[in-house]
Design a protein around this motif. Sequence first.
Motif, PDB file in Angstrom:
ATOM      1  N   PHE A  83       0.930  -1.298   0.174  1.00 29.75           N
ATOM      2  CA  PHE A  83       0.063  -0.049   0.316  1.00 29.75           C
ATOM      3  C   PHE A  83       0.932   1.159   0.194  1.00 29.75           C
ATOM      4  CE2 PHE A  83      -3.080  -3.353   1.743  1.00 29.75           C
ATOM      5  CZ  PHE A  83      -3.926  -2.910   0.642  1.00 29.75           C
ATOM      6  N   TRP A  84       2.110   1.166   0.602  1.00 26.07           N
ATOM      7  CA  TRP A  84       2.871   2.308   0.449  1.00 26.07           C
ATOM      8  C   TRP A  84       3.891   2.211  -0.723  1.00 26.07           C
ATOM      9  CZ3 TRP A  84       5.130   3.811   5.836  1.00 26.07           C
ATOM     10  CH2 TRP A  84       3.967   4.104   6.648  1.00 26.07           C
ATOM     11  N   GLY A  85       4.590   1.150  -1.127  1.00 29.52           N
ATOM     12  CA  GLY A  85       5.324   0.992  -2.045  1.00 29.52           C
ATOM     13  C   GLY A  85       5.085   1.057  -3.634  1.00 29.52           C
ATOM     14  N   ALA A  86       4.103  -0.055  -3.777  1.00 28.32           N
ATOM     15  CA  ALA A  86       3.776  -0.291  -5.129  1.00 28.32           C
ATOM     16  C   ALA A  86       2.694   0.802  -5.698  1.00 28.32           C
ATOM     17  CB  ALA A  86       2.700  -1.452  -5.286  1.00 28.32           C
ATOM     18  N   PRO A  87       1.951   1.674  -5.058  1.00 28.12           N
ATOM     19  CA  PRO A  87       1.141   2.821  -5.819  1.00 28.12           C
ATOM     20  C   PRO A  87       2.215   4.093  -5.790  1.00 28.12           C
ATOM     21  CG  PRO A  87       0.047   1.970  -3.741  1.00 28.12           C
ATOM     22  CD  PRO A  87       1.485   1.445  -3.708  1.00 28.12           C
ATOM     23  N   LEU A  88       3.177   4.133  -5.181  1.00 29.09           N
ATOM     24  CA  LEU A  88       3.953   5.279  -5.156  1.00 29.09           C
ATOM     25  C   LEU A  88       4.541   6.114  -6.465  1.00 29.09           C
ATOM     26  CD1 LEU A  88       5.513   7.049  -2.778  1.00 29.09           C
ATOM     27  CD2 LEU A  88       7.600   6.080  -3.664  1.00 29.09           C
ATOM     28  N   ILE A  89       4.635   5.379  -7.315  1.00 27.44           N
ATOM     29  CA  ILE A  89       5.156   5.673  -8.862  1.00 27.44           C
ATOM     30  C   ILE A  89       3.932   5.437  -9.637  1.00 27.44           C
ATOM     31  CG2 ILE A  89       6.768   5.808 -10.670  1.00 27.44           C
ATOM     32  CD1 ILE A  89       7.876   6.763  -7.957  1.00 27.44           C
ATOM     33  N   THR A  90       3.454   4.182  -9.525  1.00 30.83           N
ATOM     34  CA  THR A  90       2.331   3.780 -10.565  1.00 30.83           C
ATOM     35  C   THR A  90       0.782   4.598 -10.554  1.00 30.83           C
ATOM     36  OG1 THR A  90       1.253   2.238  -8.863  1.00 30.83           O
ATOM     37  CG2 THR A  90       2.811   1.092 -10.270  1.00 30.83           C
ATOM     38  N   ARG A  91       0.818   5.340  -9.360  1.00 26.26           N
ATOM     39  CA  ARG A  91      -0.410   5.987  -9.013  1.00 26.26           C
ATOM     40  C   ARG A  91      -0.261   7.388 -10.132  1.00 26.26           C
ATOM     41  NH1 ARG A  91      -2.367   7.711  -3.515  1.00 26.26           N
ATOM     42  NH2 ARG A  91      -0.225   8.711  -3.851  1.00 26.26           N
ATOM     43  N   GLU A  92       1.196   7.632 -10.198  1.00 24.27           N
ATOM     44  CA  GLU A  92       1.351   9.032 -10.910  1.00 24.27           C
ATOM     45  C   GLU A  92       1.295   8.589 -12.336  1.00 24.27           C
ATOM     46  OE1 GLU A  92       2.980  12.002  -9.643  1.00 24.27           O
ATOM     47  OE2 GLU A  92       3.391  11.471  -7.657  1.00 24.27           O
ATOM     48  N   ILE A  93       1.771   7.587 -12.571  1.00 20.70           N
ATOM     49  CA  ILE A  93       1.658   6.952 -14.074  1.00 20.70           C
ATOM     50  C   ILE A  93       0.402   6.837 -14.577  1.00 20.70           C
ATOM     51  CG2 ILE A  93       2.540   5.193 -15.862  1.00 20.70           C
ATOM     52  CD1 ILE A  93       4.922   4.832 -13.953  1.00 20.70           C
ATOM     53  N   GLU A  94      -0.509   6.056 -13.624  1.00 22.27           N
ATOM     54  CA  GLU A  94      -1.831   6.049 -14.102  1.00 22.27           C
ATOM     55  C   GLU A  94      -2.879   7.172 -14.338  1.00 22.27           C
ATOM     56  OE1 GLU A  94      -2.684   1.617 -12.456  1.00 22.27           O
ATOM     57  OE2 GLU A  94      -3.090   3.069 -11.084  1.00 22.27           O
ATOM     58  N   GLN A  95      -2.375   8.178 -13.443  1.00 23.04           N
ATOM     59  CA  GLN A  95      -3.047   9.387 -13.562  1.00 23.04           C
ATOM     60  C   GLN A  95      -2.348  10.374 -14.583  1.00 23.04           C
ATOM     61  OE1 GLN A  95      -4.173  10.926  -9.602  1.00 23.04           O
ATOM     62  NE2 GLN A  95      -5.462   9.013  -9.411  1.00 23.04           N
ATOM     63  N   MET A 189       1.022  -4.504  -6.982  1.00 24.35           N
ATOM     64  CA  MET A 189       0.630  -4.991  -5.579  1.00 24.35           C
ATOM     65  C   MET A 189       0.613  -6.636  -5.524  1.00 24.35           C
ATOM     66  SD  MET A 189      -2.795  -2.491  -4.855  1.00 24.35           S
ATOM     67  CE  MET A 189      -2.613  -1.538  -3.269  1.00 24.35           C
ATOM     68  N   ALA A 190       0.066  -7.175  -6.499  1.00 26.82           N
ATOM     69  CA  ALA A 190      -0.052  -8.674  -6.505  1.00 26.82           C
ATOM     70  C   ALA A 190       1.577  -9.326  -6.470  1.00 26.82           C
ATOM     71  CB  ALA A 190      -0.889  -9.227  -7.521  1.00 26.82           C
ATOM     72  N   ILE A 191       2.141  -8.712  -7.624  1.00 27.43           N
ATOM     73  CA  ILE A 191       3.762  -9.328  -7.523  1.00 27.43           C
ATOM     74  C   ILE A 191       4.333  -9.157  -6.334  1.00 27.43           C
ATOM     75  CG2 ILE A 191       5.675  -8.901  -8.608  1.00 27.43           C
ATOM     76  CD1 ILE A 191       3.967  -8.340 -11.241  1.00 27.43           C
ATOM     77  N   THR A 192       4.273  -7.785  -5.705  1.00 28.25           N
ATOM     78  CA  THR A 192       4.716  -7.586  -4.721  1.00 28.25           C
ATOM     79  C   THR A 192       4.515  -8.412  -3.164  1.00 28.25           C
ATOM     80  OG1 THR A 192       4.908  -5.213  -5.334  1.00 28.25           O
ATOM     81  CG2 THR A 192       5.438  -5.876  -2.773  1.00 28.25           C
ATOM     82  N   LEU A 193       3.207  -8.760  -3.354  1.00 28.57           N
ATOM     83  CA  LEU A 193       2.832  -9.565  -2.137  1.00 28.57           C
ATOM     84  C   LEU A 193       3.392 -11.077  -2.278  1.00 28.57           C
ATOM     85  CD1 LEU A 193       1.006 -10.151   0.267  1.00 28.57           C
ATOM     86  CD2 LEU A 193      -0.938 -10.783  -1.379  1.00 28.57           C
ATOM     87  N   ALA A 194       3.181 -11.585  -3.469  1.00 25.57           N
ATOM     88  CA  ALA A 194       3.597 -12.852  -3.963  1.00 25.57           C
ATOM     89  C   ALA A 194       5.384 -13.049  -3.665  1.00 25.57           C
ATOM     90  CB  ALA A 194       3.319 -13.043  -5.391  1.00 25.57           C
ATOM     91  N   VAL A 195       5.979 -11.958  -4.212  1.00 29.35           N
ATOM     92  CA  VAL A 195       7.683 -12.184  -4.018  1.00 29.35           C
ATOM     93  C   VAL A 195       8.020 -11.991  -2.521  1.00 29.35           C
ATOM     94  CG1 VAL A 195       9.719 -11.141  -4.422  1.00 29.35           C
ATOM     95  CG2 VAL A 195       8.032 -11.028  -6.210  1.00 29.35           C
ATOM     96  N   PHE A 196       7.134 -11.095  -1.797  1.00 27.97           N
ATOM     97  CA  PHE A 196       7.607 -10.758  -0.361  1.00 27.97           C
ATOM     98  C   PHE A 196       7.193 -12.077   0.507  1.00 27.97           C
ATOM     99  CE2 PHE A 196       6.787  -9.124   3.816  1.00 27.97           C
ATOM    100  CZ  PHE A 196       8.077  -8.756   4.114  1.00 27.97           C
ATOM    101  N   VAL A 197       5.996 -12.693   0.412  1.00 28.79           N
ATOM    102  CA  VAL A 197       5.497 -13.807   1.049  1.00 28.79           C
ATOM    103  C   VAL A 197       6.257 -15.146   0.659  1.00 28.79           C
ATOM    104  CG1 VAL A 197       3.648 -15.486   1.232  1.00 28.79           C
ATOM    105  CG2 VAL A 197       3.201 -13.172   1.333  1.00 28.79           C
ATOM    106  N   GLY A 198       6.544 -15.210  -0.693  1.00 29.41           N
ATOM    107  CA  GLY A 198       7.612 -16.126  -0.817  1.00 29.41           C
ATOM    108  C   GLY A 198       8.793 -16.308  -0.402  1.00 29.41           C
ATOM    109  N   LEU A 199       9.388 -14.850  -0.342  1.00 34.59           N
ATOM    110  CA  LEU A 199      10.854 -14.717   0.672  1.00 34.59           C
ATOM    111  C   LEU A 199      10.727 -14.835   2.103  1.00 34.59           C
ATOM    112  CD1 LEU A 199      13.543 -13.909  -1.022  1.00 34.59           C
ATOM    113  CD2 LEU A 199      13.028 -11.478  -0.136  1.00 34.59           C
ATOM    114  N   GLN A 200       9.616 -14.688   2.649  1.00 33.56           N
ATOM    115  CA  GLN A 200       9.569 -14.944   3.812  1.00 33.56           C
ATOM    116  C   GLN A 200       9.317 -16.341   4.565  1.00 33.56           C
ATOM    117  OE1 GLN A 200       9.942 -12.535   5.877  1.00 33.56           O
ATOM    118  NE2 GLN A 200       8.438 -11.268   6.432  1.00 33.56           N
ATOM    119  N   VAL A 201       8.833 -17.068   3.228  1.00 30.92           N
ATOM    120  CA  VAL A 201       8.975 -18.657   3.399  1.00 30.92           C
ATOM    121  C   VAL A 201      10.143 -18.936   3.221  1.00 30.92           C
ATOM    122  CG1 VAL A 201       7.746 -20.738   2.709  1.00 30.92           C
ATOM    123  CG2 VAL A 201       6.551 -18.720   2.974  1.00 30.92           C
TER     124      VAL A 201
END
Lengths: 350, 293
Positions: A83-95, A189-201
């Motif tokens: 919620f902080w990382g993924a949208p930081l730049i994408t929100r600017e690009i999308e808008q 967001m989805a990729i971030t979650l998947a990678v982060f959880v994968g790494l935590q495991v």
Amino acid sequence: MIWLTLRQFRVQAAVVFGGLAVLCAALAITGPGMADEFNSGFASCTAQGDCSRFTRRFFEDHEMAFGAVILIVAFLPGLIGIFWGAPLITREIEQGTHRLVWNQSITRTRWLAVKLAVVGVAAMVAAGLAALAADWWSDPIDKAASDDISRITPLVFLSRGIVPIGYAAFAFALGVTVGVIVRRTLPAMAITLAVFVGLQVAVPMWIRPNIIPAESKIVAITSENHGEMMMMREEGDKAFLQVEVEPEPRAWTFTNETVDSSGKKVGRLPVSVAAGAPCAPPPPGPDGEPPEGPSQACFDDLAKKGYKQKVAYHPADRFWPLQWAETGLFVVLALGLTGLCFYWTRRRLS
Amino acid sequence: MTAALEARGLGKKYGKRWALSDCTLDLPAGRVIGLVGPNGAGKTTLLNLAVGQLAPSAGSIRVLGGRPADGPGQLARVGFVAQDTPTYAGLSVADHLRLGARLNPGWDDAIARERLERLGLDPARRAGKLSGGQRAQLALTLGIAKRPELLILDEPVAALDPLARREFLQHLMEAAVEHSLSVVLSSHLVSDLERTCDYLVVLVDSRVRVAGDVDDLLATHHRLTGPRRDPATLPGDQQVVSESHTDRQSTLIVRSEGAIHDPAWTVGQVGLEDLVLAYMSDTPTRSTLEAVR
């Protein structure tokens, strides 16, 4: 630029820090009472000579809250990444607002540097605060907890000490970098979650055992060091015994396997449970309950046959060295991602 | 005087597709320049290259003598109103001015406030709640109050209704005169540019078909109508821009510095729109391409 970053960040910051404030308040209110309860209970049981029942009951009483605090602190870095990382730049690009802000009198590099620094530091502060509060509040429960959930074991480790700071820095940098590369918020967001959880495991399975050299040895299986012992009955008198030992109190043991006299791994020990055999379940004691664990004869028999236990573990006092090593690893990964993020923003993004 | 924009063999590739290729262009400073061309001609790509939003894949581009977006100094000299006039939907009008003031050392707050007042924009209103015309005016305000030497606008009025469109262009003109701004403005509608620009560039397939002072262009282009005739037989100083023939009659648009004396022709004036259309529609490369399809 700091003003703009804070202005854009304030809602997300308010949500996370507001949630943290609620958590800290709840812990501050319940913590002292719980500590008093533990101290007085522990003092009286020490006077009576046996504290195992008190600590077990105390732990069971607070198990839910203990687990909830661990979950919150463990999830926080992932939430920050999403919620902080993924949208930081994408929100600017999308808008399309990147085309507005990149044409003010400030370079893209500086723009990114300020955004990463402000939100990145906020991420690390949030995770650090959460971990600190969890450490302080959980102290009596940690003392009461059994050895297999001591602070160094994977379930607890990730929510304590300083690793959450490293995780938060990494998850944030991961979110931003994935966002810069895929350019769209939801996939990022989805990729971030998947990678982060994968790494935590993956980390407790493959990295943490080796990040500093582990203790590794082959020990005899004795009535003093044995942990879980499971017996699986086959047909007739045949059965299999699965043995685990506890090499040191409150250690985190990640390799625990039985080997024969030649050092070869034996998955399950074939034993006989015929009446009179050394490892047959002993008869119930005078109080009607079966005695805890196998008889001494069984251990003697295992030793005679040459069975020993191979263990690899991190002793309890490795908690801080492991915390520093893992935090360092994640901070280095976060810095690497940040470098990639700068490169991509300057060269590839438009 | 340095040129507002100089491109040499400029190209930009996305994957395998060239959005702009081998574009060579000189735009003078101190003018209000209209950049016109069909969709896909590379206008947006060219302007994004000019402000450093994109990096060129080939060739070079210099804006006011400097490399686009090469440091804060260059960024301060060039203002940009991007396509669809983006603004931060969640930020108020006043927040946008604050953004401008914080990020631009040359920010002129008096101009910005005066413009808001004249537009009747409520500073507390969120940009996301503004109409398209108001949002474009806000973006223009940011571009003007930054006090750049050159203001580049990419299709700023494309999404606006005719009234908002006229108002926007009027404000732009006033600002250009008042602050002696150089302006480069793109559009695919000639009528937008006719009232605004004193210099015109027609860009088709990355190539400059024609560029020049609007008055000069109008003075040197003529519509010739007469009996059917092969354009190849025209004198060498008359360059045929477009031709159309019926069985008995030919209509040509030609460019010629001198007057047309051939009595066989009826010579007429060419309006700016017809002139642009002549260059846009009847280019040799395009007609052969279409024949192949």
